[in-house]
Write a protein that holds these residues in place. Structure first.
Motif: not given
Lengths: 334, 334, 334, 334
Positions: C120-141
């Motif tokens: 279930x944790x993959x669907x937590x809004x905060x955790x998911x936003x964190x992963x999406x920030x990475x996917x969007x390149x917001x923190x670089x590599x």
């Protein structure tokens, strides 16, 4: 830049030490009406004490003067400094009596000797960044300012007896900060003041310990100030600026950033830095830097005599609002 | 507990859905003056729509009524509910006209049918915890209350045309919250209100979009309220309570707790929950719970008719302060 | 979408209630090996209880199945669901025995019936936003991941006896979260596990209550996991992702945002939400939404059977690291 | 206390200035192998430069020595200081070669001349408060320590060439902090280190820029360290201590406490203090204070020679773990 300090009380000592620490200044001499105090500070700081203010103003090796004496002497020393051609950084307020301030303004009119008033908070890195964010347009048009200003502890009775009242002594800093943050002159003042912390003492001295104020500018920008002579959780110094595109808040500071977690709570942080000497340490240093810059560059001080006068006018307007239970136009105060 | 909902606009729909979700309630029926709206909600919620309010008040299988219709109908429906012996939870304000509210008060006087007013914020877990901390003595004697209340976005023009003015529509929540937090009646009001966000529209409608208010109780407790019809950073709903032994602050909430760090900043958090339906979701549910408890236990509602009347009186006092540029005694308003 | 729930324990009941609340689902039926439990839940939720799992898998009006039974039955029910052509959302872990998981994988190989595992944790809004920030390149590599995962309280002894050990029961969530956040497969595992909270019980059961783990991907991305079976300050669920251009942190949540200030501290906040049902409430709902989407769109589940198998493999690798005091290559585990 | 400074690079200059600022110390003289550097600092600080280290150790008016020279000279100067009977505060590490450190230990064995190693972080007010909270029992029994330590920017190539590798140069601070926080000796080390930021340079120099480490004490207390040579958001220095009754976290510090709110975010704060000179300013001053106290009171330094040796042993154990892909017992390192 050799700077003399008049007044060797708590604030004078702090300024003297800051002048020693600051890269661009040295301590020329110190004076206090209570000679042993001057001797003690002079000895600790490695300078000679002056015997009289006149001596200080006449000394060729004094480039400028920092005044941290009793309020009633401020206007005199400002006049003497200007007459002697010595730049002066004078603690607030200029005087408790607006008429005296106005006479002082007339006396020094036309001189270009820098006269800086000690509204240190303008130089606080957080407060200054807040103002700069507004100036850069980061929050769009400024609409509301909230200034929270609460001292950690009641001063002793002797302090109240000469301080001139809550609004002239304490709120005066917030009136100046309001003008700085608004970037504009308030035209209207509404105020309430009460005796909640020590009603007996406040009644006896006809003073207040708790206040709330609203200021408005001509174009409707609004500013709220709240004051308390005590705050159990420490010196509370916050500024909030809200505009069309966002908000900036200059928040409080702590000695360190420990956070505590227990069955009862999370993220509990350390108390705030105790009082102005700790909280505004960087501001006091930057204030000296601005004074030096003003003298060297020949530019008017960032916080000049008129700023000191304007803050006092706002205090007078607020007192009239408290007395007459109405909104007072600032132009009513002369 | 079978509860009917009058009014199928945005807030009525929310309440209807909440009644379905709440463990102790079911949705009895819905009504709206615009029949298709009622049909649509009824169909979505699996109930039958009522053809007229009278039908609802007469229905044996309706235990209580929740009123979320246009403001001008509130007082009528309250009177009808009381006459029908049906407990009523009515959205704020009771009416925009204090005289009508007073007549309503007379009409229902003597009845013990629960009449609860929809000041939902009292039921917010954070705000409520703040009040409870004061009640438990955790901050000592309460001295100052700061209520920040800013909506995220300007409502449409049509909303303003019937809302009754900023202070009767929006600030009315904060007046109620002030009374709740102070635990005491304000006796004096000072207010300013301006047209900063949309001066043209506000002038045309003789309304305001930005306000600051000070309230005082008889013993000198002070409360500041600031309002804005917009806040770029989201719905801003904070309450700060300062006392002799400490302070509690009920702060804003976000959808999640992501924090962002970059070369430009640290700890950047997500925007606040967008508006009242999201921000006060738990409060709206708890409000229903309190209504049910009041009916079942036969105790007066936690937020009753007189609370609705008192909040409107404060709005009227504030309007008089704005108009007459003076502190207004609450007792002046009848 | 009519969904049946197998298992009427604490988690099954939560899922059943969520299915009722979710806009896209209804509860078809419930089953539990302990018939009175099934009857109780069925009665409370207004559905009929099924007498046997076979009945559920055969029912025409059951569109999909949610498995929340004892772990030892998971693989059987997954196989039965796939055989019956019914999409299945199964609680983690698939089985405590990797060989059984591998056999199950073979059994269902080739089917395109959605099999979703309850991470279930993959669907937590905060955790998911964190992963999406990475996917969007917001923190670089992405370079480093820190997962903090601590339960608020020790479960009862009976729970430990069937849970399969700390790493298969609790850390398995974090292994999945690590894979999700890294966006890549760990190839190496280093682990330590200890008995600090209840050494006697942990020794008797050959289990652990405290662990630290390091995972590495083939290209050197690093992930740290720390676990504890208790945290006095509440359920501690944080994810930190650090990259070349910045960092994102998904932080904990509280029931409300009250902050307390006193002579002893500032900003003290409320304890964290107590446990997974409260903390991951939105995640559990979003998990159902993703299951429905997968079924309707005919796309593979976001968290599939292989994700469940991979997480168990990481747990096995960690156990081997603990036993052999060395870094274990994930490929060693078959 | 007249203290001489050996080494006039960036850190030596900082120490010299701190000695001038500290109330209990004065700067006796400075020396640098590069004479113009010594002259420049001497002139700026108002002291005479020494022509050779021997001169400094022989000088009657030098009460103690602060060593901030190249690492390869540290052990020699410690031996010379002890031979000369002068207390010495030496920057870390003692030497990159454990054998040399061990010989130095033998050489100075039996002397009671204070030898303090420059692990400044122990003196940081936040970190120290964290340790004190543990010592006072505020979090119960300590179970887990998380040390996050990331530099803001890659040092220049020349720095790497003499630094001795990531773990001996940078992590050595964290190894010391781990021992300080654990209050106990780690007995086992597991480590991974990678080349993620500048793989080409790191490979060429056989160095690493990113690391994760786990330490365990004999009774199972666990400590995680993570390191990165860069952090886009600033110098990241956090310590988290979790125990049976709670947790304390020593968090990062900023230059000021401005918070920014916009349509995109809330509470965005300023970047962290840039690097160790700013972040640990108070720690460096307190370190000098502890040195003075040790000398005056005749008590062993709070951070002595053996602490420097122990930290290096942990670095060696970690390097062996990285090389041999296994958990390394600290006792293996001699």
């Amino acid at each position: 830049m050799r700077i003399a300090v008049l007044g060797c009380g708590r604030i004078g000592r702090m300024h003297a030490a800051n002048l020693l620490r600051h890269a661009d200044t040295s301590l020329a001499t110190v004076y206090d009406i209570h000679e042993p105090s001057a001797q003690e500070v002079a000895s600790a700081m490695g300078v000679a004490a002056a015997g009289a203010p006149e001596e200080v103003f006449a000394a060729a090796d004094v480039d400028a003067v920092l005044v941290a004496t009793a309020t009633e002497t401020h206007a005199d020393y400002i006049e003497m400094a200007v007459a002697a051609g010595k730049p002066v950084l004078c603690e607030k307020p200029i005087d408790l009596d607006l008429a005296r301030v106005n006479r002082c303004a007339e006396t020094i009119a036309g001189s270009d000797i820098p006269v800086q008033i000690g509204f240190n908070r303008r130089f606080d890195p957080g407060h200054r960044s807040a103002r700069e964010a507004v100036a850069k347009g980061e929050i769009g048009d400024l609409h509301q300012v909230i200034i929270t200003s609460r001292d950690p502890e009641m001063p002793p009775r002797a302090y109240y007896e000469v301080a001139g009242g809550l609004l002239r002594d304490m709120t005066i800093h917030d009136f100046d900060l309001a003008r700085y943050m608004l970037g504009d002159e308030p035209v209207e003042v509404l105020a309430v003041a009460d005796r909640l912390i020590d009603p007996a003492l406040m009644s006896e001295l006809d003073d207040h310990d708790t206040a709330m104020i609203i200021l408005r500018t001509a174009d409707g920008k609004q500013c709220h100030i709240n004051n308390s002579r005590t705050a159990a959780y420490g010196y509370d110094q916050r500024v909030e600026l809200m505009g069309t595109r966002g908000m900036v808040v200059s928040d409080n500071r702590r000695r360190h950033e420990l956070r505590q977690y227990s069955a009862a709570e999370t993220e509990g942080a350390a108390p705030y830095l105790y009082f102005f000497i700790e909280r505004y340490q960087e501001a006091f240093m930057a204030e000296i830097g601005a004074f030096v810059t003003s003298i060297k560059a020949g530019t008017p001080p960032e916080v000049g005599f008129e700023d000191g006068r304007r803050a006092l006018i706002l205090a007078e307007a607020a007192y009239r609002s408290i007395k007459e239970r109405r909104a007072v136009r600032v132009e009513e105060i002369q």
